[in-house]
Design an enzyme around this catalytic site. Structure first.
Site, PDB file in Angstrom:
ATOM      1  N   GLY A 181       0.812  -1.218   0.000  1.00 48.77           N
ATOM      2  CA  GLY A 181       0.000   0.000   0.000  1.00 48.77           C
ATOM      3  C   GLY A 181       0.837   1.255   0.000  1.00 48.77           C
ATOM      4  N   ILE A 184       3.607   3.407  -5.347  1.00 51.35           N
ATOM      5  CA  ILE A 184       3.449   2.791  -6.673  1.00 51.35           C
ATOM      6  C   ILE A 184       2.178   1.952  -6.739  1.00 51.35           C
ATOM      7  CG2 ILE A 184       4.486   1.178  -8.318  1.00 51.35           C
ATOM      8  CD1 ILE A 184       7.245   2.055  -7.126  1.00 51.35           C
ATOM      9  N   GLU A 203      -1.643  -4.678   2.631  1.00 51.74           N
ATOM     10  CA  GLU A 203      -0.485  -3.965   3.187  1.00 51.74           C
ATOM     11  C   GLU A 203      -0.049  -4.604   4.496  1.00 51.74           C
ATOM     12  OE1 GLU A 203       2.515  -1.874   4.436  1.00 51.74           O
ATOM     13  OE2 GLU A 203       1.738  -1.530   2.410  1.00 51.74           O
ATOM     14  N   HIS A 444      -6.826  34.430  -4.836  1.00 49.21           N
ATOM     15  CA  HIS A 444      -8.151  33.857  -4.597  1.00 49.21           C
ATOM     16  C   HIS A 444      -8.902  33.793  -5.911  1.00 49.21           C
ATOM     17  CE1 HIS A 444     -11.999  33.031  -2.679  1.00 49.21           C
ATOM     18  NE2 HIS A 444     -12.524  33.983  -3.429  1.00 49.21           N
TER      19      HIS A 444
END
Length: 466
Positions: A181, A184, A203, A444
């Site tokens: 995880g 890549i 993961e 902004h």
């Protein structure tokens, strides 16, 4: 035999930048590349092609999910032409690598195609279409890295693949299993998720992008789950088996229970390893450490005084821009200058959408070091620009010293975070305070206003728009 002031082995973002800088400084320079195309992993099978596919798939996702809301009606079905998408990716790669060819010619750098290996500390043998030898007063090792795997995984490059194969698939997976995880895996996972694949991430650590600030991990996890990713953390993969067109992955979860995942493709993305195969470093007396990295000092000089090493093949983050900085630094060291790199100020980026970017210390690092700090955070959804573009996920977080207000780390997730992080790098390079950023005018409406607001929050807990 041709003789040079500097010869560079490897033409990735570290090697080719080193070559250009050496040439600019008046040195006769050669570069050696074992592949037919210059540019290394980044330009050929890494940064550039993955970003091309991320952009293409992002356009497709917008067309399917968001065009109607923007008042754009497209008659008929919107379809993915994967063959064309991959072809466009390749054209971007070809243009970029062609640009490197141009830069080599422009700077009068001799290019050798073939595998460069040390004969001794000043001679390199090049095995290509023919075998030749060159001599160089100084040599820079820039051989990069290759994808890592796990010892029990047989990468067949068809169904069980690395990032290299994931960049040129001929079909969209029905179910892509991603082992790892990290950057890549998540980027390529998102490419195929957008195109219609089911994506499961496995993961080993307790969170995705585990090296980044935990707040970023948590937010990206939330966003990806909203995008229908299946994310399984704290899972230890123990077997990967292919049966025909099916891949079966078995893992133990954090309770020690076995879990099985089935898909038609499995992307193994568990990191990268330094690449020195065929370099014959021992012939020059160059030392490697137990991780396979070339050992260097603070000047990126090896134990052999005229030989240097840069990029993925030495310690530190495996990042293209880190390699480029090191390439320029070594050229300047050889020229007798006194350059420096502050490794704390090299930003890291994940090019998912929303993008994730980070520089400096994480909250976990500051806590571990016992630093008295304060944090200011501002959500992207509070910005007018975010509402205008429908990019509402994410935040900017600024960490500053509680006593001096000096910025110690900046962590952001949101639209254009990859570009926005540059402001934080500049600020930290000049040791700015959070108040300095809070008093700067930001245009902004922009996404960058979130940085100003986070700085206000860190300075006096007085963000204006929340």
């Amino acid at each position: 035999m041709n003789s040079y002031d500097v010869a560079i082995i490897g033409s990735g973002p570290g090697g080719y930048v080193a070559a250009i800088r050496c040439a600019q400084l008046g040195m006769k320079t050669a570069i050696i590349e074992k592949y037919a195309v210059l540019g290394g992993t980044c330009l050929n099978v890494g940064c550039i092609p993955s970003k091309a596919l991320l952009d293409s798939s992002h356009h497709y996702e917008d067309a399917v999910k968001h065009f109607e809301e923007h008042g754009i009606d497209i008659p008929g079905d919107i379809k993915v032409n994967l063959k064309q998408m991959i072809a466009r990716k390749q054209s971007v790669v070809d243009q970029t690598t062609g640009g490197i060819d141009y830069l080599m010619k422009k700077n009068k750098i001799d290019v050798y195609q073939g595998l460069g290996s040390f004969k001794d500390a000043t001679h390199i043998t090049i095995k290509g279409n023919k075998e030749e030898e060159i001599e160089a007063k100084n040599i820079i090792i820039a051989t990069g890295s290759k994808p890592s795997s796990l010892p029990f995984i047989n990468i067949d490059k068809e169904r069980i693949i690395t990032s290299t194969e994931a960049l040129k698939l001929t079909e969209i997976p029905k179910h892509l299993i991603v082992i790892g995880g990290g950057v890549i895996g998540l980027e390529l996972g998102q490419v195929y998720k957008r195109l219609g694949a089911e994506v499961t991430v496995i993961e080993y650590m307790d969170r995705i992008i585990p090296t980044m600030d935990a707040g970023l991990s948590k937010e990206l996890n939330k966003v990806l789950k909203k995008q229908k990713f299946s994310i399984n953390t704290s899972h230890k993969v123990k077997s990967v088996e292919r049966k025909g067109k099916e891949v079966i992955v078995k893992a133990d979860n954090k309770k020690g229970e076995e879990v099985e995942f089935k898909g038609d493709y499995c992307l193994v993305s568990v990191g990268r390893r330094p690449y020195t195969d065929g370099l014959n470093a021992e012939a020059a007396g160059v030392k490697l450490n137990d991780r396979g990295q070339v050992e260097v000092n603070e000047h990126l000089q090896t134990n052999v005084s005229n030989i240097y090493a840069i990029g993925d093949v030495v310690k530190g983050a495996m990042l293209a821009h880190k390699a480029s900085e090191e390439g320029a630094l070594v050229a300047e060291v050889i020229a007798g200058q006194k350059p420096h790199i502050d490794y704390n100020l090299i930003p890291g980026v994940v090019y998912t959408w929303p993008e994730v970017a980070s520089v400096g210390k994480t909250e976990e690092q500051l806590k571990e070091a016992g630093v008295d700090y304060k944090a200011g955070q501002f959500p992207m959804r509070a910005l007018g620009r975010s509402r205008a573009s429908m990019d509402l996920d994410g935040f900017v977080k600024i960490l500053a010293d509680k006593n001096t207000d000096e910025i110690l780390g900046v962590h952001m997730i949101g639209a254009r975070a990859a570009d926005m992080i540059a402001e934080a790098v500049v600020a930290m390079e000049f040791r700015a305070s959070a108040e300095d950023i809070s008093r700067m005018s930001h245009a902004h409406p922009t996404f960058a206003e979130a940085t100003k607001e986070a700085a206000l929050a860190a300075t006096e807990d007085r963000a204006l728009h929340i």
